[in-house]
Design a protein around this motif. Structure first.
Motif, PDB file in Angstrom:
ATOM      1  N   ARG A 133       9.244  -6.367  -3.531  1.00  0.00           N
ATOM      2  CA  ARG A 133       9.661  -6.286  -4.925  1.00  0.00           C
ATOM      3  C   ARG A 133       8.461  -6.190  -5.853  1.00  0.00           C
ATOM      4  NH1 ARG A 133      14.353 -10.984  -4.654  1.00  0.00           N
ATOM      5  NH2 ARG A 133      15.989  -9.670  -3.738  1.00  0.00           N
ATOM      6  N   ARG A 134       7.443  -6.974  -5.557  1.00  0.00           N
ATOM      7  CA  ARG A 134       6.270  -6.999  -6.424  1.00  0.00           C
ATOM      8  C   ARG A 134       5.570  -5.653  -6.447  1.00  0.00           C
ATOM      9  NH1 ARG A 134       2.777 -11.060  -4.077  1.00  0.00           N
ATOM     10  NH2 ARG A 134       4.526 -12.414  -4.651  1.00  0.00           N
ATOM     11  N   HIS A 135       5.547  -4.963  -5.308  1.00  0.00           N
ATOM     12  CA  HIS A 135       4.794  -3.712  -5.216  1.00  0.00           C
ATOM     13  C   HIS A 135       5.701  -2.480  -5.246  1.00  0.00           C
ATOM     14  CE1 HIS A 135       0.906  -5.651  -4.445  1.00  0.00           C
ATOM     15  NE2 HIS A 135       1.603  -6.549  -3.796  1.00  0.00           N
ATOM     16  N   GLY A 136       7.011  -2.674  -5.412  1.00  0.00           N
ATOM     17  CA  GLY A 136       7.913  -1.533  -5.528  1.00  0.00           C
ATOM     18  C   GLY A 136       8.061  -0.744  -4.251  1.00  0.00           C
ATOM     19  N   THR A 137       8.147  -1.444  -3.118  1.00  0.00           N
ATOM     20  CA  THR A 137       8.243  -0.794  -1.819  1.00  0.00           C
ATOM     21  C   THR A 137       9.641  -0.963  -1.245  1.00  0.00           C
ATOM     22  OG1 THR A 137       5.928  -1.324  -1.410  1.00  0.00           O
ATOM     23  CG2 THR A 137       7.237  -0.660   0.496  1.00  0.00           C
ATOM     24  N   ALA A 138      10.179   0.093  -0.657  1.00  0.00           N
ATOM     25  CA  ALA A 138      11.454   0.014   0.049  1.00  0.00           C
ATOM     26  C   ALA A 138      11.175  -0.364   1.495  1.00  0.00           C
ATOM     27  CB  ALA A 138      12.192   1.344  -0.016  1.00  0.00           C
ATOM     28  N   LEU A 139      11.934  -1.315   2.016  1.00  0.00           N
ATOM     29  CA  LEU A 139      11.745  -1.799   3.383  1.00  0.00           C
ATOM     30  C   LEU A 139      12.953  -1.405   4.214  1.00  0.00           C
ATOM     31  CD1 LEU A 139      10.087  -3.472   5.397  1.00  0.00           C
ATOM     32  CD2 LEU A 139      11.159  -5.529   4.460  1.00  0.00           C
ATOM     33  N   VAL A 140      12.718  -0.630   5.273  1.00  0.00           N
ATOM     34  CA  VAL A 140      13.788  -0.194   6.170  1.00  0.00           C
ATOM     35  C   VAL A 140      13.576  -0.883   7.513  1.00  0.00           C
ATOM     36  CG1 VAL A 140      14.896   1.758   7.308  1.00  0.00           C
ATOM     37  CG2 VAL A 140      13.949   2.038   5.006  1.00  0.00           C
ATOM     38  N   CYS A 141      14.574  -1.631   7.957  1.00  0.00           N
ATOM     39  CA  CYS A 141      14.465  -2.394   9.200  1.00  0.00           C
ATOM     40  C   CYS A 141      15.396  -1.798  10.249  1.00  0.00           C
ATOM     41  CB  CYS A 141      14.817  -3.857   8.948  1.00  0.00           C
ATOM     42  SG  CYS A 141      14.841  -4.868  10.444  1.00  0.00           S
ATOM     43  N   VAL A 142      14.855  -1.506  11.434  1.00  0.00           N
ATOM     44  CA  VAL A 142      15.679  -1.112  12.570  1.00  0.00           C
ATOM     45  C   VAL A 142      16.161  -2.396  13.234  1.00  0.00           C
ATOM     46  CG1 VAL A 142      15.737   0.064  14.789  1.00  0.00           C
ATOM     47  CG2 VAL A 142      14.435   1.048  12.892  1.00  0.00           C
ATOM     48  N   GLY A 143      17.443  -2.675  13.121  1.00  0.00           N
ATOM     49  CA  GLY A 143      17.985  -3.937  13.587  1.00  0.00           C
ATOM     50  C   GLY A 143      18.428  -4.790  12.416  1.00  0.00           C
ATOM     51  N   SER A 165       0.787  -1.234   0.000  1.00  0.00           N
ATOM     52  CA  SER A 165       0.000   0.000   0.000  1.00  0.00           C
ATOM     53  C   SER A 165       0.818   1.282   0.000  1.00  0.00           C
ATOM     54  CB  SER A 165      -0.921   0.005   1.232  1.00  0.00           C
ATOM     55  OG  SER A 165      -1.680  -1.189   1.307  1.00  0.00           O
ATOM     56  N   VAL A 166       2.048   1.249   0.533  1.00  0.00           N
ATOM     57  CA  VAL A 166       2.856   2.464   0.632  1.00  0.00           C
ATOM     58  C   VAL A 166       4.193   2.242  -0.063  1.00  0.00           C
ATOM     59  CG1 VAL A 166       1.740   3.153   2.793  1.00  0.00           C
ATOM     60  CG2 VAL A 166       3.845   1.793   2.867  1.00  0.00           C
ATOM     61  N   GLU A 167       5.022   3.286  -0.090  1.00  0.00           N
ATOM     62  CA  GLU A 167       6.292   3.209  -0.825  1.00  0.00           C
ATOM     63  C   GLU A 167       7.491   2.894   0.063  1.00  0.00           C
ATOM     64  OE1 GLU A 167       6.535   6.347  -4.095  1.00  0.00           O
ATOM     65  OE2 GLU A 167       4.834   7.036  -2.895  1.00  0.00           O
ATOM     66  N   VAL A 168       7.384   3.204   1.355  1.00  0.00           N
ATOM     67  CA  VAL A 168       8.455   2.894   2.301  1.00  0.00           C
ATOM     68  C   VAL A 168       7.818   2.376   3.586  1.00  0.00           C
ATOM     69  CG1 VAL A 168      10.406   3.766   3.660  1.00  0.00           C
ATOM     70  CG2 VAL A 168       9.971   4.695   1.380  1.00  0.00           C
ATOM     71  N   VAL A 169       8.308   1.232   4.073  1.00  0.00           N
ATOM     72  CA  VAL A 169       7.866   0.701   5.363  1.00  0.00           C
ATOM     73  C   VAL A 169       9.074   0.653   6.286  1.00  0.00           C
ATOM     74  CG1 VAL A 169       6.932  -1.275   6.612  1.00  0.00           C
ATOM     75  CG2 VAL A 169       5.994  -0.657   4.380  1.00  0.00           C
ATOM     76  N   LEU A 170       8.965   1.353   7.421  1.00  0.00           N
ATOM     77  CA  LEU A 170       9.986   1.337   8.460  1.00  0.00           C
ATOM     78  C   LEU A 170       9.489   0.431   9.572  1.00  0.00           C
ATOM     79  CD1 LEU A 170      12.514   2.403   9.956  1.00  0.00           C
ATOM     80  CD2 LEU A 170      11.152   4.393  10.655  1.00  0.00           C
ATOM     81  N   VAL A 171      10.242  -0.625   9.878  1.00  0.00           N
ATOM     82  CA  VAL A 171       9.768  -1.629  10.820  1.00  0.00           C
ATOM     83  C   VAL A 171      10.869  -2.010  11.792  1.00  0.00           C
ATOM     84  CG1 VAL A 171      10.383  -3.512   9.238  1.00  0.00           C
ATOM     85  CG2 VAL A 171       8.702  -3.926  11.032  1.00  0.00           C
ATOM     86  N   ARG A 172      10.454  -2.291  13.035  1.00  0.00           N
ATOM     87  CA  ARG A 172      11.362  -2.937  13.983  1.00  0.00           C
ATOM     88  C   ARG A 172      10.721  -4.250  14.397  1.00  0.00           C
ATOM     89  NH1 ARG A 172      13.259   0.165  19.180  1.00  0.00           N
ATOM     90  NH2 ARG A 172      11.061  -0.090  19.707  1.00  0.00           N
ATOM     91  N   PRO A 173      11.168  -5.371  13.833  1.00  0.00           N
ATOM     92  CA  PRO A 173      10.573  -6.661  14.156  1.00  0.00           C
ATOM     93  C   PRO A 173      10.860  -7.063  15.598  1.00  0.00           C
ATOM     94  CG  PRO A 173      11.848  -6.752  12.115  1.00  0.00           C
ATOM     95  CD  PRO A 173      12.201  -5.479  12.805  1.00  0.00           C
ATOM     96  N   PRO A 174       9.959  -7.804  16.227  1.00  0.00           N
ATOM     97  CA  PRO A 174      10.208  -8.267  17.599  1.00  0.00           C
ATOM     98  C   PRO A 174      11.253  -9.378  17.655  1.00  0.00           C
ATOM     99  CG  PRO A 174       8.134  -9.137  16.770  1.00  0.00           C
ATOM    100  CD  PRO A 174       8.610  -8.161  15.752  1.00  0.00           C
ATOM    101  N   VAL A 175      11.526 -10.012  16.529  1.00  0.00           N
ATOM    102  CA  VAL A 175      12.544 -11.062  16.440  1.00  0.00           C
ATOM    103  C   VAL A 175      13.322 -10.850  15.159  1.00  0.00           C
ATOM    104  CG1 VAL A 175      11.191 -12.748  17.750  1.00  0.00           C
ATOM    105  CG2 VAL A 175      10.937 -12.623  15.258  1.00  0.00           C
ATOM    106  N   GLN A 176      14.501 -11.481  15.071  1.00  0.00           N
ATOM    107  CA  GLN A 176      15.274 -11.383  13.843  1.00  0.00           C
ATOM    108  C   GLN A 176      14.528 -12.087  12.713  1.00  0.00           C
ATOM    109  OE1 GLN A 176      19.375 -12.464  14.159  1.00  0.00           O
ATOM    110  NE2 GLN A 176      19.682 -12.622  11.946  1.00  0.00           N
ATOM    111  N   VAL A 177      14.495 -11.421  11.567  1.00  0.00           N
ATOM    112  CA  VAL A 177      13.743 -11.949  10.431  1.00  0.00           C
ATOM    113  C   VAL A 177      14.677 -12.696   9.490  1.00  0.00           C
ATOM    114  CG1 VAL A 177      12.220 -11.383   8.515  1.00  0.00           C
ATOM    115  CG2 VAL A 177      12.148 -10.026  10.601  1.00  0.00           C
ATOM    116  N   GLY A 178      14.318 -13.915   9.164  1.00  0.00           N
ATOM    117  CA  GLY A 178      15.115 -14.697   8.234  1.00  0.00           C
ATOM    118  C   GLY A 178      14.268 -15.793   7.623  1.00  0.00           C
TER     119      GLY A 178
END
Length: 233
Positions: free
Chosen positions: A136-146, A111-124
């Motif tokens: 990639r499909r929706h052309g969104t930049a993902l910024v992760c704190v951590g 829905s948006v162009e940039v998502v800033l997220v801090r996951p509660p656990v390490q994402v893998g």
């Protein structure tokens, strides 16, 4: 061309001295362009901790007209983000997504162009691949704190110094930081920049030696800027 192949091609052109025209980038603040150029859509940028740096990334995107979202940052500084230049009317904030944080992020990536997220656990693993595929499909930049497994770009504050008080008393005028960027593919070559984050006027700008000399002359000519945090001896 695959994403990895494109990054390798860009790296080869850069080594040969050819300028590579950025493709599908979400804008960043001018002071950050030597580090990133922009936020590449469909890529992940991992920032080593919460603070002004992820807010500055958000500010640049919204100032350029991008819609953004913040997920899982209960201490998200609305006033701090606005001070750095963020258009808060283009920010969706989900402070406490709870156990459904991944589902919330997935919806926002569509829905948006940039998502800033801090996951509660390490994402893998599978979850990381699913969310990156959505980005990639929706052309969104993902910024992760951590940390984020497989992030194409990583940013960290390598050095930080607040300046302003003299003889133990006065107002802090700004924070001078050295930000380092490194990653994979075209972003593998480490880069660094000295920044005011924030500067005496509350914004983000360059803080190399020339910028510091300019700031010192401005300080000698008049008041040091808005009163922020007071430090008493």
């Amino acid at each position: 061309m695959t994403v990895r192949g494109r990054d390798q091609a860009e790296a080869a052109l850069a080594r040969a001295g050819f300028a590579v025209q950025p493709v599908e980038l979400v804008a960043v603040l001018p002071a950050l362009r030597t580090l990133l150029g922009g936020l590449r859509r469909g890529h992940v940028v991992a920032v080593d901790g919460m603070g002004a740096l992820p807010l500055a990334l958000l500010a640049g995107a919204t100032a350029a007209g991008a819609w953004t979202a913040v997920v899982g940052l209960s201490e998200f500084g609305v006033l701090a983000a606005a001070g750095l230049g963020a258009d808060l009317g283009r920010v969706v904030v989900v402070e406490e997504p709870g156990a459904q944080w991944a589902e919330v992020v997935a919806v926002l990536l569509t829905s948006v162009e940039v998502v800033l997220v801090r996951p509660p656990v390490q994402v893998g693993g599978q979850l990381s691949r699913r969310l990156v595929a959505l980005a990639r499909r929706h052309g969104t930049a993902l910024v992760c704190v951590g940390d984020w497994e497989g992030a194409q770009t990583r940013l960290r504050v390598a050095s930080s110094l607040w300046v302003g008080p003299e003889h133990g008393r006065g107002h802090l005028r700004g924070r001078r930081v050295k930000v380092e960027a490194y990653g994979r593919g075209a972003g593998a070559r480490p880069r660094s920049a000295w920044l005011w984050l924030p500067g005496p006027d509350g914004t983000v700008s360059g803080a190399d030696l020339e910028a510091l000399e300019t700031a010192d002359r401005a300080s000698a000519a008049g008041p040091a800027g808005p009163a922020g945090l007071e430090v008493a001896g």
